[in-house]
Design an enzyme around this catalytic site. Structure first.
Site, PDB file in Angstrom:
ATOM      1  N   SER A 122       0.806  -1.224   0.000  1.00 50.65           N
ATOM      2  CA  SER A 122       0.000   0.000   0.000  1.00 50.65           C
ATOM      3  C   SER A 122       0.839   1.274   0.000  1.00 50.65           C
ATOM      4  CB  SER A 122      -0.923   0.009   1.221  1.00 50.65           C
ATOM      5  OG  SER A 122      -0.187   0.139   2.422  1.00 50.65           O
TER       6      SER A 122
ATOM      7  N   THR B 292      -1.856   2.863   3.591  1.00 51.61           N
ATOM      8  CA  THR B 292      -1.086   4.102   3.568  1.00 51.61           C
ATOM      9  C   THR B 292      -0.318   4.054   4.862  1.00 51.61           C
ATOM     10  OG1 THR B 292      -2.787   5.378   2.403  1.00 51.61           O
ATOM     11  CG2 THR B 292      -1.400   6.626   3.892  1.00 51.61           C
TER      12      THR B 292
ATOM     13  N   THR C 281       1.771   7.114   0.473  1.00 51.86           N
ATOM     14  CA  THR C 281       0.940   6.005  -0.006  1.00 51.86           C
ATOM     15  C   THR C 281       1.119   5.744  -1.495  1.00 51.86           C
ATOM     16  OG1 THR C 281      -1.367   5.202  -0.029  1.00 51.86           O
ATOM     17  CG2 THR C 281      -1.030   7.485  -0.648  1.00 51.86           C
TER      18      THR C 281
ATOM     19  N   ARG D  88      -5.471   9.671 -10.609  1.00 51.74           N
ATOM     20  CA  ARG D  88      -6.285   9.898  -9.400  1.00 51.74           C
ATOM     21  C   ARG D  88      -5.372  10.290  -8.229  1.00 51.74           C
ATOM     22  NH1 ARG D  88      -6.271   7.463  -3.971  1.00 51.74           N
ATOM     23  NH2 ARG D  88      -8.344   7.713  -3.125  1.00 51.74           N
ATOM     24  N   VAL D  89      -5.737  11.348  -7.545  1.00 56.10           N
ATOM     25  CA  VAL D  89      -4.998  11.769  -6.360  1.00 56.10           C
ATOM     26  C   VAL D  89      -5.917  11.597  -5.160  1.00 56.10           C
ATOM     27  CG1 VAL D  89      -3.954  13.753  -5.206  1.00 56.10           C
ATOM     28  CG2 VAL D  89      -3.555  13.380  -7.645  1.00 56.10           C
TER      29      VAL D  89
ATOM     30  N   THR E  52      -5.879   7.246   7.221  1.00 54.76           N
ATOM     31  CA  THR E  52      -5.769   6.242   6.168  1.00 54.76           C
ATOM     32  C   THR E  52      -7.187   5.754   5.852  1.00 54.76           C
ATOM     33  OG1 THR E  52      -5.497   4.418   7.738  1.00 54.76           O
ATOM     34  CG2 THR E  52      -3.483   5.459   6.942  1.00 54.76           C
ATOM     35  N   GLY E  53      -7.328   5.128   4.713  1.00 51.84           N
ATOM     36  CA  GLY E  53      -8.649   4.649   4.307  1.00 51.84           C
ATOM     37  C   GLY E  53      -9.031   5.297   2.989  1.00 51.84           C
ATOM     38  N   VAL E  54     -10.281   5.201   2.627  1.00 53.40           N
ATOM     39  CA  VAL E  54     -10.707   5.714   1.321  1.00 53.40           C
ATOM     40  C   VAL E  54     -10.666   7.244   1.342  1.00 53.40           C
ATOM     41  CG1 VAL E  54     -12.606   5.795  -0.324  1.00 53.40           C
ATOM     42  CG2 VAL E  54     -12.008   3.645   0.786  1.00 53.40           C
ATOM     43  N   GLY E  55      -9.674   7.773   0.618  1.00 48.92           N
ATOM     44  CA  GLY E  55      -9.315   9.178   0.764  1.00 48.92           C
ATOM     45  C   GLY E  55     -10.358  10.171   0.296  1.00 48.92           C
TER      46      GLY E  55
HETATM   47  N1  ASP Z   1      -6.028   7.202   1.815  1.00 54.92           N
HETATM   48  C1  ASP Z   1      -5.386   6.540   0.722  1.00 54.92           C
HETATM   49  C2  ASP Z   1      -5.941   7.057  -0.558  1.00 54.92           C
HETATM   50  O1  ASP Z   1      -7.128   7.316  -0.638  1.00 54.92           O
HETATM   51  C3  ASP Z   1      -5.532   5.055   0.706  1.00 54.92           C
HETATM   52  C4  ASP Z   1      -5.570   4.342   2.021  1.00 54.92           C
HETATM   53  O2  ASP Z   1      -5.192   4.867   3.041  1.00 54.92           O
HETATM   54  O3  ASP Z   1      -6.006   3.195   2.035  1.00 54.92           O
HETATM   55  O4  ASP Z   1      -5.206   7.163  -1.502  1.00 54.92           O
END
Ligand code: ASP
Length: 350
Positions: free
Chosen positions: A81, A200, A218, A228-229, A251-254
């Site tokens: 990741s 991340t 990440t 994609r950013v 962290t997670g779906v940004g």
């Molecule tokens: N936050 C990161 C992103 O959206 C991914 C993640 O932390 O899982 O790029």
């Protein structure tokens, strides 16, 4: 998501060649202060926080400590990741996002969609220190890294390539890619296909002078649309700090953090007098409330389709990890030992 580290793989020669770039832009050490240092990070940062703590105890700058800490994970090919070994975009290209913030100067720098560079957080520090800008992207960020002597390497490891190729060959029965026979699929592949990999590393450091530094780095969401950013390189979304208040990262779906500037929200909550716990849980509630207005982010039960986690430390050394759904962990070093603690979830069930 990661598998156990094999030491020989971990110490790749390309990674070693790039290590020296970590020194570019680092500050001189000062005598350690009297305060208790704290380091928090995402769960994949357990080793990393040991490094950060060792550095702040030697009087090193809190941001430099955070950057060297996450560099361990950036160079780890088994963490899919972040950095080397990160899962690529839908074209099979690894694109990295990273940002840093420095408490004493309220400086910040970031890079997005950066290819071929092992330590994007260190490049972000140079954007902060050696330009008048804050964010560089894509080809411009790569040229800037090259100008500062960062070597280019292939970040797509053989394992990540095999995982990506399997995803590509199995995603659409109507396209012209044909999957291999099941017995030809390497054993490590299926777990990365079953569930989309997110991950991340964030690291926030409170040093012995009470100064803060933080970074988030990440490879972003696996199979993302090229270009994609995510939230990680956006100050206020994937990380934020104010040296008078505290530091937070996620962290997670940004996309949820981009839509709510959630790390800024956490720090502003602390500024308003909330402890890290209330500030983080209020940010989780905000995301849970706003995101589900969009049908593509709402499950049939009315909850979000995704999870995010927050890691926060206040100026006084109080720390907290929180998330929307249960199961998350935070790595914490309180000056004595490094451990993983549970993130407190907004909802009790997934
Ligand atoms: N936050 C990161 C992103 O959206 C991914 C993640 O932390 O899982 O790029």
């Amino acid at each position: 998501m990661r598998r156990p580290i094999h030491r020989r793989e971990f110490l790749g020669t390309t990674a070693a060649a790039s290590l020296s770039t970590l020194a570019i832009g680092a500050a001189a050490a000062r005598p350690p202060g009297p305060k208790r240092p704290i380091v928090v990070a995402s769960a994949n940062g357990l080793k990393a926080i040991e490094k950060a703590m060792e550095m702040v105890k030697q009087g090193r700058d809190p941001l430099d400590a955070a950057i060297e800490a996450v560099a361990i994970v950036e160079a780890d090919p088994t963490d899919h990741s972040v950095g080397l070994g990160g899962l690529p975009n839908e074209d099979g290209v690894v694109e990295l996002d990273a940002a840093v913030m420095h408490g004493p100067t309220h400086g910040g720098g970031s890079v997005a969609s950066l290819r071929n560079i092992l330590h994007p957080a260190a490049v972000a520090r140079l954007v902060m220190k050696r330009t008048r800008h804050v964010l560089l992207v894509g080809e411009g960020a790569l040229r800037f890294a090259r100008a500062h002597g960062f070597p280019e390497i292939n970040l797509l490891t053989e394992e990540a390539r095999q995982i990506w190729l399997h995803w590509k060959e199995t995603r659409d029965p109507d396209d012209d890619w044909v999957p291999p026979p099941p017995e030809a699929v390497a054993a490590f592949v299926p777990e990365y296909i079953r569930k989309r990999v997110t991950g991340t590393i964030h690291c926030s450091v409170l040093d012995t002078h009470g100064d803060l530094g933080c970074t988030t780095t990440t490879s972003g969401l696996s199979w993302k649309i090229p270009g994609r950013v995510g939230d990680s390189p956006i100050l206020g979304a994937g990380l934020y700090l104010d040296n008078e208040v505290g530091s937070a990262g996620s962290t997670g779906v940004g996309e949820a953090n981009l839509l709510n500037l959630s790390s800024h929200l956490v720090v502003e909550g602390m500024r308003a007098g909330k402890g890290p716990k209330d500030a983080v849980m209020d940010a989780c509630k905000r995301i849970a409330t706003t995101s589900v207005r969009d049908p593509k982010r709402r499950r049939p039960d009315g909850r979000t389709t995704f999870d995010v986690k927050f890691y926060a430390v206040s100026k006084d050394g109080t720390f907290f990890g929180g998330s929307i759904y249960p199961g998350g962990k935070m790595a914490v070093h309180d000056g004595d030992s490094a451990k993983l603690v549970d993130c407190e979830p907004l909802y009790d069930t997934k």
